[in-house]
Design a protein around this motif. Sequence first.
Motif, PDB file in Angstrom:
ATOM      1  N   ARG A  46      66.995   6.242  65.137  1.00 53.80           N
ATOM      2  CA  ARG A  46      65.533   6.458  65.196  1.00 53.80           C
ATOM      3  C   ARG A  46      65.033   7.044  63.876  1.00 53.80           C
ATOM      4  NH1 ARG A  46      65.506  11.492  69.427  1.00 53.80           N
ATOM      5  NH2 ARG A  46      65.411  13.174  67.888  1.00 53.80           N
ATOM      6  N   ASN A  47      65.893   7.878  63.205  1.00 59.90           N
ATOM      7  CA  ASN A  47      65.486   8.423  61.892  1.00 59.90           C
ATOM      8  C   ASN A  47      65.416   7.317  60.852  1.00 59.90           C
ATOM      9  OD1 ASN A  47      65.436  10.869  63.117  1.00 59.90           O
ATOM     10  ND2 ASN A  47      67.071  11.815  61.929  1.00 59.90           N
ATOM     11  N   ARG A  48      66.397   6.390  60.914  1.00 61.17           N
ATOM     12  CA  ARG A  48      66.370   5.276  59.959  1.00 61.17           C
ATOM     13  C   ARG A  48      65.169   4.374  60.245  1.00 61.17           C
ATOM     14  NH1 ARG A  48      71.531   1.372  58.861  1.00 61.17           N
ATOM     15  NH2 ARG A  48      70.726   0.248  60.684  1.00 61.17           N
ATOM     16  N   ALA A  49      64.786   4.261  61.548  1.00 66.14           N
ATOM     17  CA  ALA A  49      63.601   3.484  61.905  1.00 66.14           C
ATOM     18  C   ALA A  49      62.353   4.084  61.260  1.00 66.14           C
ATOM     19  CB  ALA A  49      63.438   3.448  63.425  1.00 66.14           C
ATOM     20  N   ALA A  50      62.311   5.439  61.192  1.00 62.29           N
ATOM     21  CA  ALA A  50      61.172   6.117  60.559  1.00 62.29           C
ATOM     22  C   ALA A  50      61.097   5.764  59.068  1.00 62.29           C
ATOM     23  CB  ALA A  50      61.299   7.622  60.743  1.00 62.29           C
ATOM     24  N   CYS A  51      62.286   5.668  58.423  1.00 61.53           N
ATOM     25  CA  CYS A  51      62.315   5.287  57.001  1.00 61.53           C
ATOM     26  C   CYS A  51      61.779   3.864  56.815  1.00 61.53           C
ATOM     27  CB  CYS A  51      63.744   5.359  56.463  1.00 61.53           C
ATOM     28  SG  CYS A  51      64.404   7.030  56.363  1.00 61.53           S
ATOM     29  N   PHE A  52      62.223   2.943  57.677  1.00 61.73           N
ATOM     30  CA  PHE A  52      61.770   1.561  57.562  1.00 61.73           C
ATOM     31  C   PHE A  52      60.260   1.457  57.787  1.00 61.73           C
ATOM     32  CE2 PHE A  52      66.285   0.176  58.670  1.00 61.73           C
ATOM     33  CZ  PHE A  52      66.546  -0.317  57.395  1.00 61.73           C
ATOM     34  N   LEU A  53      59.709   2.306  58.708  1.00 62.91           N
ATOM     35  CA  LEU A  53      58.260   2.325  58.917  1.00 62.91           C
ATOM     36  C   LEU A  53      57.531   2.715  57.639  1.00 62.91           C
ATOM     37  CD1 LEU A  53      57.827   3.963  62.457  1.00 62.91           C
ATOM     38  CD2 LEU A  53      57.024   1.698  61.802  1.00 62.91           C
ATOM     39  N   LYS A  54      58.061   3.746  56.972  1.00 57.17           N
ATOM     40  CA  LYS A  54      57.437   4.207  55.726  1.00 57.17           C
ATOM     41  C   LYS A  54      57.525   3.147  54.640  1.00 57.17           C
ATOM     42  CE  LYS A  54      56.135   8.369  56.961  1.00 57.17           C
ATOM     43  NZ  LYS A  54      54.695   8.718  56.974  1.00 57.17           N
ATOM     44  N   LYS A  55      58.625   2.380  54.665  1.00 54.55           N
ATOM     45  CA  LYS A  55      58.826   1.330  53.664  1.00 54.55           C
ATOM     46  C   LYS A  55      58.135   0.013  54.073  1.00 54.55           C
ATOM     47  CE  LYS A  55      63.075   0.788  52.078  1.00 54.55           C
ATOM     48  NZ  LYS A  55      62.802   0.769  50.615  1.00 54.55           N
ATOM     49  N   GLU A  56      57.458   0.060  55.255  1.00 52.68           N
ATOM     50  CA  GLU A  56      56.724  -1.083  55.796  1.00 52.68           C
ATOM     51  C   GLU A  56      57.627  -2.277  56.096  1.00 52.68           C
ATOM     52  OE1 GLU A  56      53.297  -2.000  53.428  1.00 52.68           O
ATOM     53  OE2 GLU A  56      52.489   0.035  53.565  1.00 52.68           O
ATOM     54  N   GLU A  57      58.896  -1.958  56.411  1.00 48.62           N
ATOM     55  CA  GLU A  57      59.831  -3.001  56.857  1.00 48.62           C
ATOM     56  C   GLU A  57      59.874  -2.920  58.392  1.00 48.62           C
ATOM     57  OE1 GLU A  57      63.606  -3.058  54.719  1.00 48.62           O
ATOM     58  OE2 GLU A  57      62.649  -2.052  53.008  1.00 48.62           O
ATOM     59  N   TYR A  58      58.837  -3.495  59.034  1.00 43.11           N
ATOM     60  CA  TYR A  58      58.593  -3.241  60.460  1.00 43.11           C
ATOM     61  C   TYR A  58      59.607  -3.899  61.392  1.00 43.11           C
ATOM     62  CZ  TYR A  58      54.211  -1.581  58.507  1.00 43.11           C
ATOM     63  OH  TYR A  58      53.279  -0.905  57.777  1.00 43.11           O
TER      64      TYR A  58
END
Length: 936
Positions: A46-58
């Motif tokens: 879930r933390n890595r998912a937060a990073c992908f959200l910030k990087k706009e890799e949805y």
Amino acid sequence: QMEDPIQLKEEGNKYFQASDYEKALQSYTQAIKLNKDKALQAVLYRNRAACFLKKEEYAKAASDASRAIDINASDIKALYRRSQALEKLGKLDQAFKDAQKCATLEPHNKNFQETLRRLGANIQEKVNARGTLRIQFSTDSRVQKMFEILLDENSDKEKREKAANNLIVLGREEAGAERIFQNNGVNLLLQLIETKNPELILAAVRTLSGMCTGHKARATAILHYLGIDSICMWMSVDNEEISLAVCNLLQTITDCLLGQGKEEQHGKEEALVLDTKKDLRMITMRLLDMLVSKKVSGQGRDRALNLLNKNIPRKDLSDHDNSRSIFVIDNGLKKILKVVGQIPEMPDCLPLTENTQLTASVLLNKLYDDLRCDPERDNYRLICEEYIKSKIDPQDMDKTLHAVQMVSGVLQGPFDLGNKLLGMKGVMEMMVALCGSEREIDQLVAVEALIHASTKLSRATFIITNGVTLLKEIYKKTKNEKIKIRALVGLCKLGSAGGTDYGLRQFAEGSTEKLAKQCRKWLCNTSIDARTRKWAAEGLSYLTLDADVKDDFVEDEPALKAMFDLAKSSDKTILYSVASVLVNCTNSYDTKELVPELVQLAKFSKQHVPEEHPKDKKDFVVKRVKRLLKAGVVSALACMVKADSAILTDQSKELIARVFLALCEDPKDRGTIVAQGGGKALIPLAVEGTDVGKIKASHALAKIAAISNPDIAFPGERVYEVVRPLVSLLNTERDGLQNYEALLGLTNFSGRSDKLRLKIVKEKALADIENYMFENHDQLRQAATECMCNLVVNKEVQERFVADGNDRLKLVVLLCGEDDEKVQVAAAGALAMLTAAQKKLCWKMTQVTTQWLEILQRLCLHDNMEVQHRGLVIAFNLISCDKELAKKLVESELLEILTYIGKQEDHPKKQHIISVARDCLTKCMDYELIKPLSQA
């Protein structure tokens, strides 16, 4: 390079907080490769998912969040991050589902609620843009189809009604409720409510009620999504059906918040800790606000009062937490007082129904009774005193009227407190001044206050001294019928409460009969308003205590019809008055039996001994009952029983039950009572109400059940509801007649079907029935034995006879030897069925008592052919059971008895007896225990 996944996670967190999402991503990825702990793995994904959200890799964010959810389905952060990612990917329906799950887990989170609203609005825009009402995001075609039909204004009316009913049914099923909830259903139901179409509103509200039932988290989420202000607004509408449906919805939500009415667990909801106190207080505050709002209809105000009555005071006084009552007293007591202080005849009055103020008085009483100590009661009293003082203004008579009306309202609630308020400086003086006022509204309010103050004369010395004079003067001088009738009721009440006709005797020019005649005229005068006719009914409830008055009343057909019409009222005072009149007319009130010795002693000491009025004797009472039945009293009573529980009080239920019992006295009348709906009406009276009322209703049911065909008296499943009231009469605290008629009713029922027999067993009646089989009273013993005779057909009952360590079979065998023929018939019938059904009982019969053979022989030789036939059937069962047992019987005198009967010539009346004896002999020949006559 670190190899500890926990350290790598901490490193990743530091990079994330510093907005270095690339390095945070690397740390989390490395930790995922090294980690073997499932719980930590979910956090890392879930933390890595937060990073992908910030990087706009949805897409990657949604994938990682899904992996975390696979490990922990209630990971709220993972759910929310997947919702955000899916929204960005344009998958609004899936995003909505995840947001809805988040709102279910944390109902108070405003962020989740806002996300839900935004997604719901976006979905709707998307649908509208395509010009179709198809619910694209719904994965359930059944739900989709229903909403399509309901939201399409061009849909066929019949189809919409069917869809609405299907939706309600679906909402009541757990799986269906969850499907609706997860597919934007709440938002669509809200759209149905906003159509302002009454049928659609009802369907939506009832569906929401079903969805909330027994599910705290879902109920909380729905409460916050709809908003308490909207719910209260819908409940305030001037539409009785909608107002009631919304009230039921709010009650269902409240039950969930209080942890009541929960029948099953729902997934992982049990693991959640939902703080419900804040929501409960929010609901309470809005309900209190409704009480004083002019925008709220009278029905809406009643609903709010009923909800407060039901949910605020403690149901169990052993529970020490009365904080809800304290909260209402501190924040809403003045609002309740404002309601009871309203005067319907004045232009500034809030919208009220005929029940509103009495319901508010009931709430005042419940709150006062819920207080635990004197300081709490003192606080309650001080709030009342301060508020009433603020309304007393000698310069403003209208304002003062409200103060007197408030005191009147409190007197109908916590009377002791009302009595203290009467003692406040200026209150009683103001009441006297109002009585002498020329304004009719002043007299009206003052007279009603005097009436309520006269409830307990021992506490109101001022009323004893001055009340009669004041009321008499008003009665004589006023030309206003509304005031006149109230003054008369006040005089009646003064006399009744004081245990004397003192009030009535003040009228030198008229008798009780004359006053009653006047009351009957008012009652029949439909041009008079309903409230005034209500007072006429209350006046008759006192006057019909007089035997002459009650006799005249039942002969007055228009008055009876008018009284029965009032039975359809939704005013609890009217229902109580009507029930009281009927109790008086049927003499179904409790009376003390006069002990002859004490009467003689009283006469000897020259004391007054009350004598029974000739018209109170049985013959006159029977005539009155017949007259009431002919006039349709049962239909009126049945109508009263259907009244809302807030209107039909436990005291009224008891009175109605008393009347029903009096009506059922003559067996010839019971068919009429059943035909007019009396059987159906009695069932709820036997289940809810005062202890006395439930006993009376149960006894009336027993009288009907004893002689009626259950399929006609209690059709369908209703008959099973009657069993418990009948069983409740089988205890030593009830009198012999109640025991006897309950046993007769159960005997009748147990002869109908095995399902009914099983219901009687499940209600644990078997032990009580057995106890009555030991009774010395012949009729009770007979009734119990006949009941058991029917019950032994049931396999479960048979197994109890077979079980070791009980004397059930012994009791039945010994009863077969009783001198009472009716007992013998029943006991022999039971024994015949038991020995036919269970071979073990054939052997057991020979072991329970040494008298068994003698008793069996007596049965086979009995003069009563019914007893004799059953005895021979028992003998046949024993012979058929086992050769050894047959041998034992053949070696006894029973063989001679069987031979004697079997040799008799055929005879139509005795053929069934002769045939069984011959069957016994044939069986013995089959065993080769005896030889045929030709070979002998």
